[in-house]
Design an enzyme around this catalytic site. Structure first.
Site, PDB file in Angstrom:
ATOM      1  N   ASP A 102      26.705  55.661  35.767  1.00 36.50           N
ATOM      2  CA  ASP A 102      26.154  57.285  35.704  1.00 36.50           C
ATOM      3  C   ASP A 102      25.109  56.951  34.946  1.00 36.50           C
ATOM      4  O   ASP A 102      24.726  56.014  34.243  1.00 36.50           O
ATOM      5  CB  ASP A 102      27.396  57.599  34.865  1.00 36.50           C
TER       6      ASP A 102
HETATM    7  N1  URA Z   1      33.123  54.580  36.156  1.00 35.43           N
HETATM    8  C1  URA Z   1      32.513  55.419  35.248  1.00 35.43           C
HETATM    9  O1  URA Z   1      32.954  56.481  34.459  1.00 35.43           O
HETATM   10  N2  URA Z   1      31.255  55.842  34.581  1.00 35.43           N
HETATM   11  C2  URA Z   1      30.027  54.851  35.883  1.00 35.43           C
HETATM   12  O2  URA Z   1      29.323  54.812  35.715  1.00 35.43           O
HETATM   13  C3  URA Z   1      31.276  53.817  36.958  1.00 35.43           C
HETATM   14  C4  URA Z   1      32.478  53.350  36.473  1.00 35.43           C
END
Ligand code: URA
Length: 230
Positions: A102
């Site tokens: 993310d």
């Molecule tokens: N899980 C999430 O919620 N975000 C990420 O970036 C990676 C795994």
């Protein structure tokens, strides 16, 4: 793709000719003679028959990046910087991300032009553990580890998550190991307890560990040994 299929897909050879070419040791992949019809031709393999180049090949490349917060796991974005903006290498358009993170998640990101390598790394069947350091808004209770081991139902995908391992490190921090990579998986797992993830950092993907000498935004090529681990 198997070399016999690769060659018989070309307009110049039928299956019988392909068998003969292999038996007569007239085919080379990346410089080595192959006679096994199952030998693998990859996206960037160099393939020659009688010294004539049928696919030029390119070197495979694999990088480990320490993803900083505030950048998108995409090769292009109209608004925000992308992780590819941090990579200063030729032929960047050949590169792709093996396992997205993310916007504000930090940590280990693997970038490559080797499609079969990244598939092995990310496909759910491989069940490679992805290890995250997590900090949350609320206290992490003892019921979390139990629930994460049991699995959580994700209605959107209509599935139950595979057993995950939670190691509680402090009142609001933990290390979580998951073997899948569902959309926002870690945040949704903590979200089950109405506990917001404030910091998320990927430390490891299978045997590959983020190099502690890399500062956020820095990257390095993987070693031959690291590439072979996957
Ligand atoms: N899980 C999430 O919620 N975000 C990420 O970036 C990676 C795994």
């Amino acid at each position: 793709m198997r070399v016999d299929r690769f060659l018989s897909n070309l307009p110049c050879f039928n299956r019988k000719q392909v068998r003969l070419l292999l038996v007569e040791k007239r085919v080379r992949i990346d410089g080595s003679i192959v006679s096994d019809p199952h030998a693998e031709v990859r996206e960037f393999s160099r393939v020659e028959v009688d010294g004539e180049v049928l696919q030029p090949g390119k070197p495979v490349r694999h990088y480990m990046l320490h993803k900083p917060p505030g950048c998108v796991s995409a090769t292009r974005d109209p608004e925000h910087p992308t992780v590819l903006d941090l990579i200063h290498e030729p032929d960047k358009e050949d590169l792709h991300i093996a396992g997205r993170l993310d916007f504000n998640t930090t940590g280990l990101m693997l970038i490559t032009n080797d499609g079969s390598w990244s598939r092995r790394l990310t496909q759910p069947q491989t069940k490679l553990p992805k290890v995250y350091y997590v900090e949350t808004e609320q206290l992490i209770g003892p019921e979390y580890a139990r629930k994460f081991t049991e699995g959580l139902y994700f209605a959107f995908e209509d599935l139950t998550t595979l057993p995950a391992n939670l190691e509680v490190l402090g009142p609001r921090s933990a290390r979580l190991s998951i073997v899948e990579g569902r959309y926002h998986q870690v945040k949704r797992m903590f979200g089950h307890f109405d506990n917001k993830v404030l910091r998320l950092h990927r430390e490891r993907m299978g045997p590959l560990v983020l190099d502690s000498s890399l500062n956020p935004g820095e990257y390095r090529p993987l070693s031959a040994q690291e590439i072979e681990m996957i």
